[in-house]
Design a protein around this motif. Structure first.
Motif, PDB file in Angstrom:
ATOM      1  N   ALA A  73       6.571   1.016  -7.639  1.00  0.00           N
ATOM      2  CA  ALA A  73       6.224  -0.387  -7.869  1.00  0.00           C
ATOM      3  C   ALA A  73       5.984  -1.122  -6.557  1.00  0.00           C
ATOM      4  O   ALA A  73       5.042  -1.923  -6.444  1.00  0.00           O
ATOM      5  N   VAL A  74       6.806  -0.860  -5.542  1.00  0.00           N
ATOM      6  CA  VAL A  74       6.634  -1.528  -4.249  1.00  0.00           C
ATOM      7  C   VAL A  74       5.302  -1.131  -3.624  1.00  0.00           C
ATOM      8  O   VAL A  74       4.557  -1.983  -3.111  1.00  0.00           O
ATOM      9  N   VAL A  75       4.973   0.161  -3.669  1.00  0.00           N
ATOM     10  CA  VAL A  75       3.700   0.613  -3.078  1.00  0.00           C
ATOM     11  C   VAL A  75       2.523   0.005  -3.837  1.00  0.00           C
ATOM     12  O   VAL A  75       1.588  -0.541  -3.238  1.00  0.00           O
ATOM     13  N   GLY A  76       2.556   0.097  -5.171  1.00  0.00           N
ATOM     14  CA  GLY A  76       1.448  -0.434  -5.960  1.00  0.00           C
ATOM     15  C   GLY A  76       1.283  -1.933  -5.812  1.00  0.00           C
ATOM     16  O   GLY A  76       0.167  -2.438  -5.608  1.00  0.00           O
ATOM     17  N   CYS A  77       2.390  -2.677  -5.902  1.00  0.00           N
ATOM     18  CA  CYS A  77       2.310  -4.137  -5.769  1.00  0.00           C
ATOM     19  C   CYS A  77       1.920  -4.542  -4.358  1.00  0.00           C
ATOM     20  O   CYS A  77       1.206  -5.533  -4.163  1.00  0.00           O
ATOM     21  N   GLY A  78       2.378  -3.786  -3.360  1.00  0.00           N
ATOM     22  CA  GLY A  78       2.002  -4.097  -1.983  1.00  0.00           C
ATOM     23  C   GLY A  78       0.509  -3.935  -1.747  1.00  0.00           C
ATOM     24  O   GLY A  78      -0.123  -4.772  -1.090  1.00  0.00           O
ATOM     25  N   VAL A  79      -0.065  -2.862  -2.289  1.00  0.00           N
ATOM     26  CA  VAL A  79      -1.513  -2.639  -2.146  1.00  0.00           C
ATOM     27  C   VAL A  79      -2.289  -3.747  -2.846  1.00  0.00           C
ATOM     28  O   VAL A  79      -3.260  -4.303  -2.300  1.00  0.00           O
ATOM     29  N   CYS A  80      -1.875  -4.085  -4.067  1.00  0.00           N
ATOM     30  CA  CYS A  80      -2.568  -5.156  -4.807  1.00  0.00           C
ATOM     31  C   CYS A  80      -2.441  -6.499  -4.093  1.00  0.00           C
ATOM     32  O   CYS A  80      -3.401  -7.280  -4.040  1.00  0.00           O
ATOM     33  N   ALA A  81      -1.260  -6.784  -3.529  1.00  0.00           N
ATOM     34  CA  ALA A  81      -1.073  -8.042  -2.802  1.00  0.00           C
ATOM     35  C   ALA A  81      -1.961  -8.091  -1.565  1.00  0.00           C
ATOM     36  O   ALA A  81      -2.507  -9.145  -1.219  1.00  0.00           O
ATOM     37  N   ALA A  82      -2.121  -6.947  -0.889  1.00  0.00           N
ATOM     38  CA  ALA A  82      -3.002  -6.911   0.285  1.00  0.00           C
ATOM     39  C   ALA A  82      -4.448  -7.171  -0.105  1.00  0.00           C
ATOM     40  O   ALA A  82      -5.191  -7.855   0.617  1.00  0.00           O
ATOM     41  N   LEU A  83      -4.876  -6.638  -1.250  1.00  0.00           N
ATOM     42  CA  LEU A  83      -6.245  -6.873  -1.713  1.00  0.00           C
ATOM     43  C   LEU A  83      -6.467  -8.337  -2.101  1.00  0.00           C
ATOM     44  O   LEU A  83      -7.561  -8.881  -1.917  1.00  0.00           O
ATOM     45  N   LEU A  84      -5.432  -8.979  -2.636  1.00  0.00           N
ATOM     46  CA  LEU A  84      -5.557 -10.376  -3.070  1.00  0.00           C
ATOM     47  C   LEU A  84      -5.309 -11.368  -1.940  1.00  0.00           C
ATOM     48  O   LEU A  84      -5.598 -12.556  -2.091  1.00  0.00           O
TER      49      LEU A  84
END
Length: 364
Positions: free
Chosen positions: A232-243
């Motif tokens: 979850a941390v990796v996935g949410c971190g990647v999505c947050a970087a894209l946004l």
């Protein structure tokens, strides 16, 4: 008669009229940018060092005296058996990692909502999203505890249902942030009432498990839960970087952000869903550890500025939960207590102070 004087326009190039003005402005902007980058680097390094120290304290403090010093580090990587493996690898490591990872998710979700809605009160645990996740997870814990990944999935479904309902009920030609907070608090109460009803029809063993979970604790987290949190941390971190670029542009206003090329509508929906998912996944594993999402964003903004605080909020949240867990297990007079008790003791007064501060601003 007074002779009229004509003023000839100054046709010299700008660089000739003010040779140093542009250079001075550019130099000042670059110097300010470098200072902010240095501050971000220093603050991040200090937080990482603090995390390492707290992580070591979480693993080593209390009850590891029976493990040989030479066995502690190998046991942390699963290279020992017997007592060292049980105390370090099977018990302490999952707990410390769960505190770190869940704190990062809570901090990130709170910062996303605070930046998006531009209200320090609009965090997942205040607007009811954590309560929705808790209601979904408790339903599974009480009636289908053997369902694989049932609690995380139910928590996500519950949080998404709450975020949709909160925004639907608070929409009046746009989302009014104060109405959103009030609607969220009301729906959170409904979720609590639903959860209490479930306790009246469940068996005693399931109720005891769910009650320990509802307080918010990392005590019984397994490696399976740590794996869920890490993904979850990796996935949410990647999505947050894209946004992140769109989120920074939106601080200038929707119209200007659109003119700069940001897809405002999609970015807003993405941030809402991402914040709900981060809070739901953390809640499903460690329970609703309260007020971490409320305090992490403002602390990060104080340290490095609001425009760079989203990523740093994850570090701050990790430090808060890990420190609270160390104190919950080792502090004199009060230990042992669930981790959520200490975060509530810190966050509840801050929440009251925020409400009073906003009330004073509204009357002036």
């Amino acid at each position: 008669m007074t002779a009229s004087r004509t003023t000839e326009p100054d046709t010299r190039p700008a660089a000739t009229r003010a040779p140093d003005q542009v250079a001075v402005t550019v130099a000042a902007l670059r110097a300010g940018h470098r200072r902010r980058n240095r501050r971000l680097t220093v603050v991040s390094a200090v937080l990482v060092a603090l995390l390492v120290a707290l992580f070591a304290a979480s693993v080593l403090l209390g009850g590891v005296g029976r493990v040989a010093t030479a066995d502690i580090l190998p046991a942390a990587f699963g290279l020992r058996t017997g007592l060292a493996d049980y105390m370090i690898f099977q018990t302490r490591m999952p707990r410390a990692l769960a505190a770190l990872l869940s704190g990062a998710l809570f901090g990130l979700s709170g910062a996303l909502y605070q930046r998006l809605i531009r209200n320090p009160l609009a965090t997942p645990d205040i607007v009811g999203i954590s309560a929705g996740a808790g209601a979904g997870a408790v339903t599974v814990l009480l009636f289908a505890p053997a369902l694989p990944y049932g609690a995380p999935i139910a928590a996500i479904v519950g949080s998404f249902a709450l975020v949709g309902l909160v925004h639907l009920l608070s929409w009046r030609g746009g989302v009014d942030t104060y109405r959103l907070v009030l609607v969220g608090i009301g729906l959170s109460g409904i979720c609590v009432a639903y959860t209490n009803y479930l306790f009246t029809v469940a068996d005693q063993h399931s109720i005891a498990v769910a009650l320990r979970w509802l307080v918010g604790s990392v005590n019984d987290v397994t490696w399976e839960g740590v794996t869920t949190l890490a993904v979850a941390v990796v996935g949410c971190g990647v999505c947050a970087a894209l946004l992140s670029p769109s989120l920074r542009a939106m601080t200038l206003g929707d119209s200007l952000a659109t003119g700069l090329g940001a897809r405002v509508s999609w970015a807003r929906v993405g941030c809402l869903l991402l914040g709900a998912a981060a809070a739901a996944l953390a809640t499903s594993i460690v329970g609703p550890i309260g007020f971490v999402s409320l305090i992490s964003g403002p602390i990060a903004a104080r340290l490095v500025g609001a425009d760079r605080s989203v990523a740093l909020s994850a570090l701050v949240g990790a430090v808060v939960v890990l420190a609270a867990d160390v104190l919950a297990r080792n502090a004199p007079l009060i230990s042992p207590v669930p981790t959520g008790v200490l975060t509530a003791l810190l966050g509840a007064p801050y929440f009251v102070w925020l409400l009073l501060r906003r009330g004073q601003k509204a009357t002036t």
